[in-house]
Design a protein around this motif. Structure first.
Motif, PDB file in Angstrom:
ATOM      1  N   ALA A  95      57.057 -11.341  24.242  1.00 26.07           N
ATOM      2  CA  ALA A  95      56.728 -12.561  25.007  1.00 26.07           C
ATOM      3  C   ALA A  95      55.238 -12.677  25.300  1.00 26.07           C
ATOM      4  CB  ALA A  95      57.515 -12.573  26.312  1.00 26.07           C
ATOM      5  N   SER A  96      54.604 -11.546  25.570  1.00 27.58           N
ATOM      6  CA  SER A  96      53.195 -11.574  25.975  1.00 27.58           C
ATOM      7  C   SER A  96      52.238 -11.583  24.780  1.00 27.58           C
ATOM      8  CB  SER A  96      52.909 -10.349  26.847  1.00 27.58           C
ATOM      9  OG  SER A  96      53.104  -9.177  26.081  1.00 27.58           O
ATOM     10  N   PHE A  97      52.751 -11.446  23.572  1.00 27.45           N
ATOM     11  CA  PHE A  97      51.887 -11.339  22.396  1.00 27.45           C
ATOM     12  C   PHE A  97      51.287 -12.705  22.063  1.00 27.45           C
ATOM     13  CE2 PHE A  97      53.142  -7.137  20.308  1.00 27.45           C
ATOM     14  CZ  PHE A  97      53.706  -6.634  21.455  1.00 27.45           C
ATOM     15  N   VAL A  98      50.071 -12.686  21.577  1.00 24.31           N
ATOM     16  CA  VAL A  98      49.358 -13.929  21.278  1.00 24.31           C
ATOM     17  C   VAL A  98      49.477 -14.235  19.781  1.00 24.31           C
ATOM     18  CG1 VAL A  98      47.122 -15.099  21.348  1.00 24.31           C
ATOM     19  CG2 VAL A  98      47.793 -13.531  23.194  1.00 24.31           C
ATOM     20  N   SER A 135      48.157  -5.491  18.746  1.00 25.99           N
ATOM     21  CA  SER A 135      48.491  -6.868  19.089  1.00 25.99           C
ATOM     22  C   SER A 135      47.882  -7.272  20.431  1.00 25.99           C
ATOM     23  CB  SER A 135      50.015  -7.031  19.145  1.00 25.99           C
ATOM     24  OG  SER A 135      50.535  -6.883  17.846  1.00 25.99           O
ATOM     25  N   LYS A 136      47.304  -8.497  20.457  1.00 24.47           N
ATOM     26  CA  LYS A 136      46.730  -9.007  21.718  1.00 24.47           C
ATOM     27  C   LYS A 136      47.862  -9.462  22.623  1.00 24.47           C
ATOM     28  CE  LYS A 136      42.390 -10.870  19.922  1.00 24.47           C
ATOM     29  NZ  LYS A 136      41.699 -12.122  19.596  1.00 24.47           N
ATOM     30  N   ARG A 137      47.737  -9.165  23.921  1.00 29.18           N
ATOM     31  CA  ARG A 137      48.801  -9.522  24.855  1.00 29.18           C
ATOM     32  C   ARG A 137      48.230 -10.183  26.100  1.00 29.18           C
ATOM     33  NH1 ARG A 137      52.917  -4.441  25.311  1.00 29.18           N
ATOM     34  NH2 ARG A 137      54.265  -6.085  26.102  1.00 29.18           N
ATOM     35  N   ASP A 138      49.014 -11.029  26.718  1.00 35.13           N
ATOM     36  CA  ASP A 138      48.679 -11.577  28.031  1.00 35.13           C
ATOM     37  C   ASP A 138      49.878 -11.329  28.924  1.00 35.13           C
ATOM     38  OD1 ASP A 138      47.991 -12.962  30.285  1.00 35.13           O
ATOM     39  OD2 ASP A 138      48.507 -14.924  29.430  1.00 35.13           O
ATOM     40  N   MET A 139      49.759 -10.286  29.756  1.00 31.21           N
ATOM     41  CA  MET A 139      50.914  -9.866  30.558  1.00 31.21           C
ATOM     42  C   MET A 139      51.280 -10.886  31.642  1.00 31.21           C
ATOM     43  SD  MET A 139      52.096  -7.256  29.073  1.00 31.21           S
ATOM     44  CE  MET A 139      53.209  -6.306  30.119  1.00 31.21           C
ATOM     45  N   THR A 140      50.414 -11.887  31.883  1.00 26.81           N
ATOM     46  CA  THR A 140      50.788 -12.934  32.849  1.00 26.81           C
ATOM     47  C   THR A 140      51.680 -13.985  32.175  1.00 26.81           C
ATOM     48  OG1 THR A 140      48.950 -14.427  32.354  1.00 26.81           O
ATOM     49  CG2 THR A 140      48.531 -12.659  33.967  1.00 26.81           C
TER      50      THR A 140
END
Lengths: 814, 189
Positions: A95-98, A135-140
């Motif tokens: 879910a958090s992966f860009v 992998s780039k992630r955005d945990m928000t």
């Protein structure tokens, strides 16, 4: 199955969609009932009211072929109402992966579509990587290109109103199911999904299942006791036969079949999945060990480092070549093959567009048909419409032993490998399949030893030493599949212990890529070890109390009963649901307690790794870039459908399905000659094409002939009464059936139109009984899912009409 | 004791009657016990797993002193089915005891309208010769791009989920050693 049959009892909500568990897997219903006895809710979603629906707490109808719309609405409901398991979604899914900024979706098409090739270039569907390749992630979960936001956007289009227009399911019924199933997003609640061919046999089959995987991942139901995605497979050993590589695209244990551009074993190994994320186990990184060990089990001493372990002796596909079922029979129809084995199969009745399949067989020089009973394949040359005098095909019909007349193992859907023993001798001269294969190969080899032959190396070098006391020895093969140490190993890299040449490897963890080990099928390694035949075990201990029965038979891999089970614990290794403690980290002993952990790394909070070890990123894929028809499921109509316009987009059908257009292949959509949606299905008393049930007096007496179920409304419209003989017809063929007029089927309101649905079983064939009727597959189309090429037998267009009685002959007086 | 369909019906009929009369105050349970004893008395028990769907139910097969199957029933010790069976699993007995089973090796010659019985030796020799002929005639060492493929284009196979694991593995090995790539089975359909 990620889980197993007894585990149904651990669920709070059980959804059976894409199947009819009470009639087709009757005994497993015991465990659904056990869950219901404890208060679980059982939901059945199906076009037809069946005995499964009769037992359901919630039953709702949908039109065949609209499951993605139904589940798309569920995904939207879960997101809109924040029913998802936030911890799980953030930590155990992507879910958090860009995603690549070039990814897009517009009017039914994902980015990268090439209409001339009817295919996608999937490069824009990639996940973004940082400078270290991670992998780039955005945990928000707020980044507009993160999977979670793209998922929300994609499924925001699946409003209740649109879903109802597509599926014909009333809005209140949709909400009832969404609410009940969505409730399992709480960490201490769990839901499971049971499906069968009702999901697979569609041109969107894989995406049907993907849609449910998204639901299960959002709700935190994967890797949990009482959860998972559970395919109720149709045959007692279809799991094992798939595992054994009896498909064109896989060697045993899902090693990909080599393609021509991968010239050497090193080239093949370069395609091994990789991950740069230190927290991803990426178990497939071990593939080179499994490939080398497989080749050693195939060619024995003849496989050496110097000759690439015989890699080039095995056949290669052209790059991208599809040799799956529908292509196979298309090629046969075109006359490509001179020889054909129909071994323990009856394609003349089981293959989609069976009329084409039967014609294809007339183009062969020879066919070998091995079975317990006579069947429509072996005897095709004397079937309806055939003239034996014009058919040159030589046919050998070989009688084989039944399951209780030989020894060996089979694997059920829960991956339990169970040993069977010989109770009696086969009748007449019938022999076990293994004996026939063993002897036939000996004869082929003798011919190549004796005379000249083309490229004899793989035949002459094959390891074929399975004789015990002058007979074929099944235990020798079972051990070959488990694998051996082929040399003394004084200090094994896995555990620094010494292992002796000629002993069985304890598990695939001990396999090596240098030729010092052999293993026929790495996922079965640990099934037959120096401790004995694990599949034969019958001890009923149940230490977790969850019904795992770890000492009853054996489950692949490494006796793990629920796969991805580390997703059931929190970052410290404690069960997230204290009522179903599948696994727990014992910090003092530095080990996991419970099921065999899905990789024995420590918990994520300490120094551990992500739980989905077979995925390169280690997490569940809400966004799945690896498929041919898109990273998210999208509703498309079946190839043959009752509406001109897809409610969701201007793409009526899946834009990437392969259309067979030559010869006998015909299709009819929105054609007034074929106005009704038709599905094929099974009954309890018969099995598949009926070869193993139609010849049994008890079973044929119970279900003696072909029938067609239809609603009261349709029967009225077509002036058909219960018990009338009718003709069911598609653009490809027709079959007769006895009409069953029933309120179990009801017309659907699809985008303002009344759409009728009919259903027919596919167990019959002309050979026996004489008045039993013909195969439903004479009606089904040659069209498949773009990923699997499984045919679309669950949604096609047909007509049904009463067989008009011939008026009595008038006698004329002269 | 040989259980014919008729005696089976008698036994099951007696049970049904017993239950009914039992409701009226008579106890005919001895009839059930007696019938049960006759059916499998002195029989050998062999465990197996059902050959139909994928649930994997345990079944006990009873054979008499001559090795003939006289009964089959659900295995009460099996954790999945706990003795229960569906209609198909209950009919397993009729797979073993069935006059319709193929008992001979049959051959249909080109353009013939009948089967004829042949020996294993004859059939397997002829099949092996056919395999060699088809393989040698259709074998492709290199494809159009000049890449080594070493495959037999002229033979295809379907099957089978009806085989045991060990047989499936052996069959897969057999087909691939011949260079066959068109290998499919029930899982695809």
């Amino acid at each position: 199955m990620t889980n197993h049959y007894i585990d149904f009892r651990n669920a709070d909500v059980i959804l059976n969609m894409g199947g009819n568990v009470a009639e087709n897997h009757p005994v497993s219903f015991k465990w659904i009932q056990a869950a219901r006895d404890k208060g679980a809710v059982f939901i059945h979603v199906d076009p037809r009211f069946t005995r499964t629906s009769a037992k359901a707490d919630i039953f709702v109808r949908l039109r065949s072929g609209t499951d993605i719309a139904f589940l798309g609405g569920m995904i939207k409901y879960i997101l809109d109402n924040k029913l998802y398991d936030e911890f799980y979604v953030k930590n155990y899914t992507n879910a958090s992966f860009v995603v690549n900024p070039k990814y897009s979706f517009d009017d039914g098409l994902f980015s990268g579509y090439d209409p001339t090739k009817r295919a996608y270039d999937a490069s824009t569907w990639a996940l973004e990587k940082d400078e270290n390749g991670i992998s780039k992630r955005d945990m928000t979960l707020q980044h507009e290109l993160c999977v979670f936001q793209l998922l929300r956007k994609h499924f925001s289009r699946y409003t209740l109103q649109k879903v109802t227009e597509i599926t014909g399911t009333p809005e209140e019924d949709l909400t009832k199911v969404y609410k009940a199933y969505g409730a399992t997003g709480a960490p201490d609640k769990v839901g499971t999904e049971l499906y069968a061919m009702g999901w697979c046999q569609h041109t969107v089959g894989v995406q049907n299942i993907r849609a449910m995987c998204i639901v299960q991942s959002l709700l935190g139901n994967m890797g949990i006791a009482g959860g998972g995605i559970n395919a109720l497979r149709g045959e007692s050993n279809v799991q094992g036969s798939t595992d054994a590589g009896l498909l064109y695209n896989v060697w045993p244990a899902y090693l990909p079949t080599p393609q021509a551009h991968l010239t050497t074993l090193a080239d093949y190994n370069k395609t091994t999945p990789t991950s740069k994320d230190p927290r991803s186990v990426n178990w497939w990184k071990n593939r080179p060990k499994y490939a080398a060990s497989y080749l050693k089990s195939v060619f024995g001493n003849k496989a050496a480092k110097e000759n690439d372990f015989g890699y080039s002796w095995l056949p290669k596909l052209d790059q991208g070549q599809d040799a799956s079922w529908l292509y196979l029979f298309d090629e046969m129809y075109k006359g490509t093959f001179t020889g054909f084995f129909a071994w323990g199969m009856n394609p003349a009745c089981s293959g989609a567009h069976a009329g084409k399949v039967r014609q294809a067989m007339t183009k062969l020089d020879w066919m070998v048909n091995v079975n317990l009973f006579d069947n429509e394949t072996g005897s095709f040359w004397k079937g309806p419409g055939m003239n034996p005098k014009k058919i040159r095909t030589e046919v050998f019909q070989l009688p084989c032993a039944a399951s209780m007349e030989k020894e060996g193992s089979i694997s059920n859907s829960g991956r339990w490998m169970q040993w069977r023993y010989k109770a009696t001798n086969p009748p007449g001269v019938a022999r076990p399949d293994g004996d026939i294969i063993y002897e036939l190969f000996n004869k082929v080899r003798a011919l190549y030893e004796k005379g000249k032959g083309v490229f004899p190396e793989p035949i002459l070098n094959l390891k074929w030493d399975y004789e015990t006391n002058g007979h074929f020895g099944i235990h020798k093969v079972a051990k070959e599949i488990n694998g051996y140490f082929l040399e003394d190993i004084p200090e094994h890299p896995a555990d620094k212990k010494a292992y002796k040449k000629g002993t069985l490897v304890p598990s695939f963890v001990y396999l090596l890529d240098d030729g010092r080990t052999s293993c026929g099928s790495w996922i079965y390694s640990a099934s037959y070890t120096e401790a004995g035949n694990m599949a034969a075990r019958r001890k009923k201990t149940d230490p977790t109390g969850l019904g795992l029965y770890p000492e009853w038979a054996w489950a692949w891999p490494v006796n793990r009963r629920i796969i991805y089970n580390r997703a059931s614990v929190d970052l410290d290794g404690n069960p997230r649901d204290p009522n179903r403690p599948l696994l727990k980290w014992d910090a003092a002993g530095k080990q996991w307690v419970g099921d065999v952990p899905d990789n024995a790394v420590p918990p994520m909070g300490t120094d551990g790794a992500y739980p989905f070890i077979m995925k390169p990123d280690g997490v569940a894929s809400l966004f799945g870039p690896g498929l041919k028809d898109g990273p998210f499921p999208e509703h498309y109509e079946p190839l043959e459908c009752p509406i001109e316009k897809n409610v969701m987009s201007n793409q009526r059908i899946s834009p990437v399905i392969k259309i067979f257009e030559e010869g006998l292949d015909k299709f009819a959509t929105c054609d007034p000659r074929y106005p009704f949606v038709c599905s094929t299905y099974r009954v309890t008393e018969h099995w598949q094409t009926g070869v193993l049930t139609r010849w049994l007096p008890w079973l044929i007496e119970a279900e003696p002939q072909m029938f067609c179920e239809m609603s009261l409304e349709l029967a009225r419209l077509k002036e058909i009464s219960n018990g009338d003989k009718v003709i069911v017809e598609t653009s490809r063929g027709k079959v007769w059936a006895v009409a069953i007029v029933t309120s179990r089927l009801k017309p659907f309101n699809i985008a303002g139109n009344i759409v009728h649905q009919i259903g027919i079983p596919w167990h019959y064939g002309w050979i026996h009984p004489k008045d039993g009727g013909e195969s439903a597959n004479l009606l089904t189309p040659t069209i498949g899912d773009p990923n699997t090429m499984i045919p679309e037998s669950k949604a096609f267009m047909a007509n049904v009409k009463k067989i008009t009685q011939q008026p009595a002959k008038r006698t004329t007086r002269s | 004791m040989k259980i014919t369909r008729r005696t089976f019906l008698k036994i099951s009929g007696a049970t049904a009657v017993g239950t009914w009369i039992g409701g009226l105050g008579f106890d005919l349970s001895w009839a059930e016990v007696y019938a049960q004893e006759l059916r499998i008395k002195g029989a050998k028990e062999t465990t197996t797993i059902c050959c139909y769907c994928s649930v994997g139910c345990g079944i006990i097969v009873h054979t008499n002193a001559h090795g003939k199957v006289i009964n089959s029933e659900g295995d009460p010790d099996h954790p999945i089915n706990e003795g229960a069976l569906c209609a198909k699993g209950s009919a397993l007995y009729q797979i073993a005891v069935n006059e319709n089973r193929l008992q001979k090796v049959l051959y249909r010659a080109p353009y013939s309208n009948t089967w004829r019985g042949v020996t294993w030796e004859w059939a397997l020799d002829k099949i092996a010769a056919n395999i060699k002929k088809s393989r040698d005639a259709s074998f492709m060492e290199k494809n159009a791009k000049g890449q080594v493929v070493n495959r037999t284009n002229g033979i295809a196979s379907v099957g089978s989920a009806a085989l045991d694991n060990e047989e499936c593995w052996l069959y897969s090995k057999f087909l691939r050693s011949l260079g066959i790539i068109y290998i499919e089975h029930q899982a695809r359909i």
